[in-house]
Design a protein around this motif. Sequence first.
Motif, PDB file in Angstrom:
ATOM      1  N   GLY A  87       0.875  -1.156   0.071  1.00 42.52           N
ATOM      2  CA  GLY A  87       0.118   0.012   0.035  1.00 42.52           C
ATOM      3  C   GLY A  87       0.955   1.111   0.002  1.00 42.52           C
ATOM      4  N   CYS A  88       0.235   2.298  -0.157  1.00 42.88           N
ATOM      5  CA  CYS A  88       0.805   3.801   0.088  1.00 42.88           C
ATOM      6  C   CYS A  88       1.131   4.080   1.236  1.00 42.88           C
ATOM      7  N   PHE A  89       0.405   3.912   2.550  1.00 41.61           N
ATOM      8  CA  PHE A  89       0.488   3.982   3.742  1.00 41.61           C
ATOM      9  C   PHE A  89       0.791   5.569   3.986  1.00 41.61           C
ATOM     10  N   ASP A  90       0.141   6.527   3.307  1.00 41.86           N
ATOM     11  CA  ASP A  90       0.703   7.950   3.274  1.00 41.86           C
ATOM     12  C   ASP A  90       0.440   8.481   4.649  1.00 41.86           C
ATOM     13  N   LEU A  91      -0.914   8.583   5.108  1.00 41.80           N
ATOM     14  CA  LEU A  91      -1.248   9.015   6.369  1.00 41.80           C
ATOM     15  C   LEU A  91      -1.827   7.685   6.987  1.00 41.80           C
ATOM     16  N   PHE A  92      -0.752   7.032   7.963  1.00 45.75           N
ATOM     17  CA  PHE A  92      -1.225   6.020   8.822  1.00 45.75           C
ATOM     18  C   PHE A  92      -2.390   6.019   9.643  1.00 45.75           C
ATOM     19  N   HIS A  93      -3.169   4.927   9.604  1.00 44.82           N
ATOM     20  CA  HIS A  93      -4.435   4.932  10.492  1.00 44.82           C
ATOM     21  C   HIS A  93      -4.691   3.589  11.035  1.00 44.82           C
ATOM     22  N   VAL A  94      -5.558   3.594  11.592  1.00 45.78           N
ATOM     23  CA  VAL A  94      -6.037   2.373  12.189  1.00 45.78           C
ATOM     24  C   VAL A  94      -6.645   1.143  11.411  1.00 45.78           C
ATOM     25  N   GLY A  95      -7.133   1.403  10.215  1.00 43.17           N
ATOM     26  CA  GLY A  95      -7.462   0.656   8.980  1.00 43.17           C
ATOM     27  C   GLY A  95      -6.033  -0.196   8.696  1.00 43.17           C
ATOM     28  N   HIS A  96      -5.023   0.513   8.558  1.00 46.98           N
ATOM     29  CA  HIS A  96      -3.815   0.008   8.136  1.00 46.98           C
ATOM     30  C   HIS A  96      -3.372  -1.004   9.040  1.00 46.98           C
ATOM     31  N   ILE A  97      -3.174  -0.631  10.422  1.00 44.22           N
ATOM     32  CA  ILE A  97      -2.914  -1.431  11.399  1.00 44.22           C
ATOM     33  C   ILE A  97      -3.629  -2.635  11.209  1.00 44.22           C
ATOM     34  N   ARG A  98      -4.856  -2.785  11.279  1.00 40.19           N
ATOM     35  CA  ARG A  98      -5.834  -3.940  11.201  1.00 40.19           C
ATOM     36  C   ARG A  98      -5.546  -4.754   9.934  1.00 40.19           C
ATOM     37  N   TYR A  99      -5.195  -4.278   8.886  1.00 42.29           N
ATOM     38  CA  TYR A  99      -5.041  -4.822   7.674  1.00 42.29           C
ATOM     39  C   TYR A  99      -3.562  -5.618   7.654  1.00 42.29           C
ATOM     40  N   LEU A 100      -2.715  -4.739   8.230  1.00 39.45           N
ATOM     41  CA  LEU A 100      -1.268  -5.700   8.328  1.00 39.45           C
ATOM     42  C   LEU A 100      -1.367  -6.721   9.444  1.00 39.45           C
TER      43      LEU A 100
END
Length: 161
Positions: A33-46
Amino acid sequence: MSKNFAPVLDRKRLIAQVAIERQKEKKIVLANGCFDLFHVGHIRYLADAKELGDILIVGINSDEQVRKLKGENRPFMPELERAEIISALSFVDFVTIFDEPTVTELIRAIRPDFHAKGTDYTTETVPEREIVKEYGGQVAIVGDPKDHSSTELIQTVSDLR
């Protein structure tokens, strides 16, 4: 970077590291992903991606590719900073930055056992699904419902001004 952070590897070093992990019979998972502005959805995905196997590799779109995908004002954080944030997560094993328009070449290079995508996809709509199937890998949909978005976060902040 801290000793406790996952290494950020170029493609050649990543391929070598994956070979070492395969010799240990480890299951390889790729998320991207881009992970430009990191948020809780990114944490849950990873975090969910890590549950699929033993080694989680996270591919991050280069600055140039983020600009092409998201627009001239993006990314907000340079690729090395985005990579450092991802590498600080305890469940991430390796990070790499890819400069191609899609993750296809990275998939071909490391042939992960699982290619993890977020819930904005289905197994039928993952663009790389045929490449993953060709070598016997699996596509997996992980994370929470797509209720979080960097683009929406940026819009919210802009609306506050």
